[in-house]
Design a protein around this motif. Sequence first.
Motif, mmCIF file in Angstrom:
data_model
loop_
_atom_site.group_PDB
_atom_site.id
_atom_site.type_symbol
_atom_site.label_atom_id
_atom_site.label_comp_id
_atom_site.label_asym_id
_atom_site.label_seq_id
_atom_site.Cartn_x
_atom_site.Cartn_y
_atom_site.Cartn_z
ATOM 1 N N GLU A 41 0.702 -1.124 -0.032
ATOM 2 C CA GLU A 41 -0.205 -0.114 0.012
ATOM 3 C C GLU A 41 0.935 1.083 -0.044
ATOM 4 O OE1 GLU A 41 -3.676 2.071 2.614
ATOM 5 O OE2 GLU A 41 -2.531 0.478 3.595
ATOM 6 N N ALA A 42 1.927 1.234 0.722
ATOM 7 C CA ALA A 42 2.771 2.317 0.826
ATOM 8 C C ALA A 42 3.261 2.586 -0.424
ATOM 9 C CB ALA A 42 3.791 2.047 1.711
ATOM 10 N N TYR A 43 4.040 1.460 -1.073
ATOM 11 C CA TYR A 43 4.558 1.509 -2.559
ATOM 12 C C TYR A 43 3.571 2.199 -3.402
ATOM 13 C CZ TYR A 43 7.251 0.460 -6.628
ATOM 14 O OH TYR A 43 7.969 0.501 -8.026
ATOM 15 N N HIS A 44 2.352 1.733 -3.350
ATOM 16 C CA HIS A 44 1.078 2.151 -4.441
ATOM 17 C C HIS A 44 1.220 3.749 -4.096
ATOM 18 C CE1 HIS A 44 -2.761 2.914 -5.947
ATOM 19 N NE2 HIS A 44 -3.131 3.631 -4.913
ATOM 20 N N PHE A 45 0.989 4.388 -3.040
ATOM 21 C CA PHE A 45 0.940 5.682 -2.714
ATOM 22 C C PHE A 45 2.286 6.585 -3.009
ATOM 23 C CE2 PHE A 45 -2.647 4.398 0.319
ATOM 24 C CZ PHE A 45 -3.638 5.034 -0.480
ATOM 25 N N MET A 46 3.460 5.992 -2.717
ATOM 26 C CA MET A 46 4.492 6.542 -3.192
ATOM 27 C C MET A 46 4.741 6.730 -4.554
ATOM 28 S SD MET A 46 6.930 4.710 -0.163
ATOM 29 C CE MET A 46 8.577 5.174 -0.870
ATOM 30 N N THR A 47 4.648 5.702 -5.519
ATOM 31 C CA THR A 47 4.480 5.984 -6.677
ATOM 32 C C THR A 47 3.345 6.503 -7.454
ATOM 33 O OG1 THR A 47 3.530 3.875 -6.878
ATOM 34 C CG2 THR A 47 5.772 3.647 -7.096
ATOM 35 N N LEU A 48 2.242 6.635 -6.758
ATOM 36 C CA LEU A 48 1.122 7.638 -7.336
ATOM 37 C C LEU A 48 1.645 8.724 -7.123
ATOM 38 C CD1 LEU A 48 -1.685 7.776 -8.564
ATOM 39 C CD2 LEU A 48 -2.225 7.596 -6.253
ATOM 40 N N SER A 49 1.806 9.487 -5.882
ATOM 41 C CA SER A 49 2.430 10.825 -5.735
ATOM 42 C C SER A 49 3.430 11.241 -6.669
ATOM 43 C CB SER A 49 2.740 10.763 -4.178
ATOM 44 O OG SER A 49 2.935 12.227 -4.089
ATOM 45 N N ARG A 50 4.471 10.339 -6.986
ATOM 46 C CA ARG A 50 5.609 10.880 -7.708
ATOM 47 C C ARG A 50 5.076 11.132 -9.208
ATOM 48 N NH1 ARG A 50 11.296 9.665 -7.542
ATOM 49 N NH2 ARG A 50 10.836 9.732 -5.287
ATOM 50 N N LEU A 51 4.360 10.183 -9.733
ATOM 51 C CA LEU A 51 3.813 10.185 -11.095
ATOM 52 C C LEU A 51 2.843 11.331 -11.252
ATOM 53 C CD1 LEU A 51 3.845 9.017 -13.976
ATOM 54 C CD2 LEU A 51 2.300 7.523 -13.446
ATOM 55 N N GLN A 52 2.118 11.716 -10.166
ATOM 56 C CA GLN A 52 0.969 12.847 -10.206
ATOM 57 C C GLN A 52 1.760 13.924 -10.453
ATOM 58 O OE1 GLN A 52 -1.347 13.138 -6.452
ATOM 59 N NE2 GLN A 52 -1.851 15.453 -7.055
ATOM 60 N N GLU A 53 2.808 14.399 -9.591
ATOM 61 C CA GLU A 53 3.669 15.497 -9.602
ATOM 62 C C GLU A 53 4.367 15.694 -10.990
ATOM 63 O OE1 GLU A 53 4.088 16.508 -4.884
ATOM 64 O OE2 GLU A 53 5.905 15.289 -6.021
ATOM 65 N N LYS A 54 4.691 14.730 -11.498
ATOM 66 C CA LYS A 54 5.438 14.560 -12.900
ATOM 67 C C LYS A 54 4.491 15.222 -13.978
ATOM 68 C CE LYS A 54 7.916 11.687 -16.033
ATOM 69 N NZ LYS A 54 7.121 11.700 -17.251
ATOM 70 N N MET A 55 3.329 14.593 -13.626
ATOM 71 C CA MET A 55 2.374 14.691 -14.814
ATOM 72 C C MET A 55 1.601 16.298 -14.644
ATOM 73 S SD MET A 55 0.424 10.956 -15.127
ATOM 74 C CE MET A 55 -0.872 11.638 -16.442
#
Length: 387
Positions: A41-55
């Motif tokens: 779950e942690a990995y899910h949110f960490m990667t989601l946040s990183r990609l969100q900011e990139k996009m």
Amino acid sequence: MWIEKFDNPQKEIFQILNEKQLINPDYLNYVKKFDHKVLLEAYHFMTLSRLQEKMQLEMNYERDAKGDVLIINGQPKVKSKVINFLASSGQEATEVGYAINIRKGIDWLVPAYRNNAAWITAGYPIDKIIQYWLGNEAGSQVPKGINILPVNIPIATQYSHATGLALAEKYKKGKGVIFTTIGDGGTSEGEFFEALNFSAIHKLPVVFFIENNQWSLDTPTSKATMSPTFAQKGSAVGIPNIRVDGNDFFAVYHATNVAIDRAKKGQGPSLIEAITYRQYAHSAFDIKRDYFTAKDFEIEQEWLKKDPISRLKTYLIKNKLWDEKKDQALHVRHVKTISTAITWAQKNAAVSIDEIFDYTYETLPPILQEQKKQAKEFFGAARKGSE
């Protein structure tokens, strides 16, 4: 006698899993028994946040015929300044490490402005976050049952807000724990110390975080304080404190749970300094090369080797909890989620003239009624002229 130097600061940094995948011998059993669902779950949110900011950042850039960001002289070509925001990229292990412990509808998150990973982990919808950064305050309307205060722009005032919430929680004999966070530069503000002192005196259920990301806008940490550590500032008011590796999810999670346990037992607040790194510039419109020296860029390369997402991903793959195929599938889902959120936010970014005027007074004074009328006429004419 005069004390010229506090000679007992805790300079050690608590770490469980380092960047070389070595586990602290004292915590081998802790890691072995760690809930795999929490890690995923942690990995899910960490990667989601990183990609969100990139996009989000790429919303400001031009694209070529293939839809890729247009690069000129090694830099993306700016189309227009569509969206400004302050990214938490590089700080995901810290923010997810504490926010994943927040109990919905019970605990509270009182954020600053660089807390995207914490927001989405605690339940803040991505489309509302993007709507806010596009300039519509409606993005601050968090869904019912999600206890997150609005984005806080004035530096350090969130610490006072968190302290007030904690006082109310204690007065009501509630079970909630209040989480709040600040950057290293924010510790220079008076409200930082006032909130810590008040919370300590009244033994309030607050977990205070300092996200020491090495920079406060264009000011490096070395110029932000003469204290050997930020954590020791808690000692001045009698608050237990610790320094943790902010890129180590295990360490942040463990320290947070110790602090939560203290709060639940009525033992008062805790202060956690998470040592991490701000990978983006101060904001989407900021340019690092305007204030970074050659040495700063060299130091940054060393920090990037300690990337929190890479560290957790390597651990998951090494322990057969993850693989590249799952990672690619997760990336596809993230792109779809974020793209949908961006589309919705762009459609709901506009703010009406009525909203600008109607919420300051119960009854709008005549002078503002006149200004509102003039604004509608002016912007209405401007719109027609551009059509």
